[in-house]
Enzyme design. Structure first.
Site, short mmCIF file in Angstrom:
data_model
loop_
_atom_site.label_atom_id
_atom_site.label_comp_id
_atom_site.label_asym_id
_atom_site.label_seq_id
_atom_site.Cartn_x
_atom_site.Cartn_y
_atom_site.Cartn_z
N ARG A 249 2.99 -1.39 10.58
CA ARG A 249 4.09 -1.48 11.54
C ARG A 249 4.40 -2.87 12.08
NH1 ARG A 249 1.53 3.51 14.53
NH2 ARG A 249 -0.25 2.47 13.56
N THR B 166 -12.45 5.58 10.59
CA THR B 166 -12.62 4.96 11.92
C THR B 166 -12.23 5.92 13.05
OG1 THR B 166 -10.48 3.92 11.59
CG2 THR B 166 -12.41 2.55 11.21
N LYS C 20 0.84 -1.19 0.00
CA LYS C 20 0.00 0.00 0.00
C LYS C 20 0.88 1.25 0.00
CE LYS C 20 -2.50 1.61 3.69
NZ LYS C 20 -2.75 3.05 3.87
N ASP D 83 -3.50 4.24 -2.03
CA ASP D 83 -4.51 4.67 -1.05
C ASP D 83 -4.46 6.18 -0.89
OD1 ASP D 83 -6.45 4.61 0.93
OD2 ASP D 83 -5.04 4.08 2.52
N LYS E 54 -7.33 8.03 -1.36
CA LYS E 54 -8.69 8.43 -0.93
C LYS E 54 -9.20 9.64 -1.71
CE LYS E 54 -8.19 6.55 3.75
NZ LYS E 54 -6.78 6.09 3.73
N ASP F 157 -13.41 14.27 -4.88
CA ASP F 157 -13.51 15.50 -5.66
C ASP F 157 -14.70 15.33 -6.62
OD1 ASP F 157 -12.87 17.97 -7.02
OD2 ASP F 157 -10.79 17.70 -6.40
O1 C5P Z 1 0.93 0.35 10.96
P1 C5P Z 1 -0.49 -0.11 10.86
O2 C5P Z 1 -0.63 -1.60 10.72
O3 C5P Z 1 -1.34 0.46 11.97
O4 C5P Z 1 -0.98 0.51 9.49
C1 C5P Z 1 -2.28 0.46 9.11
C2 C5P Z 1 -2.46 1.15 7.80
O5 C5P Z 1 -3.85 1.21 7.52
C3 C5P Z 1 -1.98 2.59 7.76
O6 C5P Z 1 -1.51 2.84 6.44
C4 C5P Z 1 -3.20 3.42 8.04
O7 C5P Z 1 -3.21 4.66 7.39
C5 C5P Z 1 -4.29 2.55 7.45
N1 C5P Z 1 -5.60 2.72 8.08
C6 C5P Z 1 -5.84 2.50 9.43
N2 C5P Z 1 -7.08 2.62 9.96
C7 C5P Z 1 -8.06 2.96 9.19
C8 C5P Z 1 -7.86 3.19 7.84
C9 C5P Z 1 -6.61 3.05 7.31
O8 C5P Z 1 -4.95 2.15 10.17
N3 C5P Z 1 -9.24 3.06 9.72
#
Ligand code: C5P
Length: 233
Positions: free
Chosen positions: A212, A121, A35, A62, A64, A67
């Site tokens: 992460r 979220t 992503k 991603d 998003k 527009d």
């Molecule tokens: O590092 P981590 O596993 O938390 O990354 C989750 C990814 O998903 C990030 O790129 C974050 O922007 C995305 N994301 C999220 N929660 C959401 C929507 C997208 O963590 N509700």
């Protein structure tokens, strides 16, 4: 049965192409879809997407998009030209915008998946109320997801909590891409509501986005393999 590697998307939330490529090299064959979000794209532009695609990886762009229909359709055509496999639009941009996005995708690359983001979220019922959307977040998620699917989107981005409700309320074989994944033993970090990879798939997710837990691991490939092992069912 799915190849579990088709379900795993690794989030490259870093600010340079060098850092992104270091992660991709460390993950190796354990994942094939990455992503690219607004941080990396803003820092490095389309070059990083082209490079990932040229190296045989699938890219989930991603950004998003939100527009007017004409502008979003034009951006979708550019993304298709970069060779991305999946991209996101905000469902709150409306049916006409999503229709324009999905038609542009279909004409450019029939396999390109347009996914809708419903309610972020980070928003709760009270935040929605202040935005003039009265009612519960979950109802707004369902309403926007139904609109997105009716207007040609191939799926939605949703938390695991929302995934089970989307599966029970909406028909069809649509994608649900779920972030907020942690292995059971891990520190949840800043993700308020987290689930394990297996819980997300059991709840109805078709894909999981993991950042992460993989990118910050001492051994990203072994972490990715552990996750694949948990979703091989
Ligand atoms: O590092 P981590 O596993 O938390 O990354 C989750 C990814 O998903 C990030 O790129 C974050 O922007 C995305 N994301 C999220 N929660 C959401 C929507 C997208 O963590 N509700």
């Amino acid at each position: 049965m799915y190849d579990p590697r088709q379900r795993l998307i690794v989030a490259l939330d870093v600010s340079s192409a060098a850092a992104a490529q270091k992660i991709v090299a460390a993950v190796g064959d354990s994942a094939s879809c990455y992503k690219v979000g607004m941080q990396l794209y803003t820092a490095e532009g389309p070059g990083i997407v082209r490079d990932l695609v040229a190296s045989g990886r699938r890219v989930f762009l991603d950004l998003k998009y939100h527009d007017i229909p004409n502008t979003v359709a034009a951006a979708v055509r550019e993304a298709a030209g970069l060779g991305v496999s999946m991209l996101t639009v905000h469902a709150s941009g409306g049916g006409k915008m999503m229709r324009a996005a999905t038609e542009a995708a279909r004409k450019s690359n029939a396999a390109l998946m347009v996914l809708a983001v419903t309610v972020l979220t980070s928003l709760d019922d009270n935040d929605l109320d202040k935005l003039g959307v009265h009612g519960r977040v979950k109802d707004q998620v369902l309403r926007l997801a139904a609109l997105a699917l009716a207007d040609g989107c191939q799926g939605v981005v949703a938390s695991a909590q929302e995934a089970s409700e989307l599966r029970s309320e909406l028909d069809g074989d649509f994608a649900i891409v779920t972030p907020g994944i942690r292995l059971a033993s891990m520190d949840p970090g800043d993700q308020a509501r987290v689930v394990t990879p297996a819980e997300a798939i059991a709840a109805g997710a078709s894909h999981i986005v993991v950042g992460r837990p993989i990118t910050g691991a001492a051994d990203p490939a072994s972490e990715a393999r552990a996750i694949l092992g948990q979703i091989s069912f």
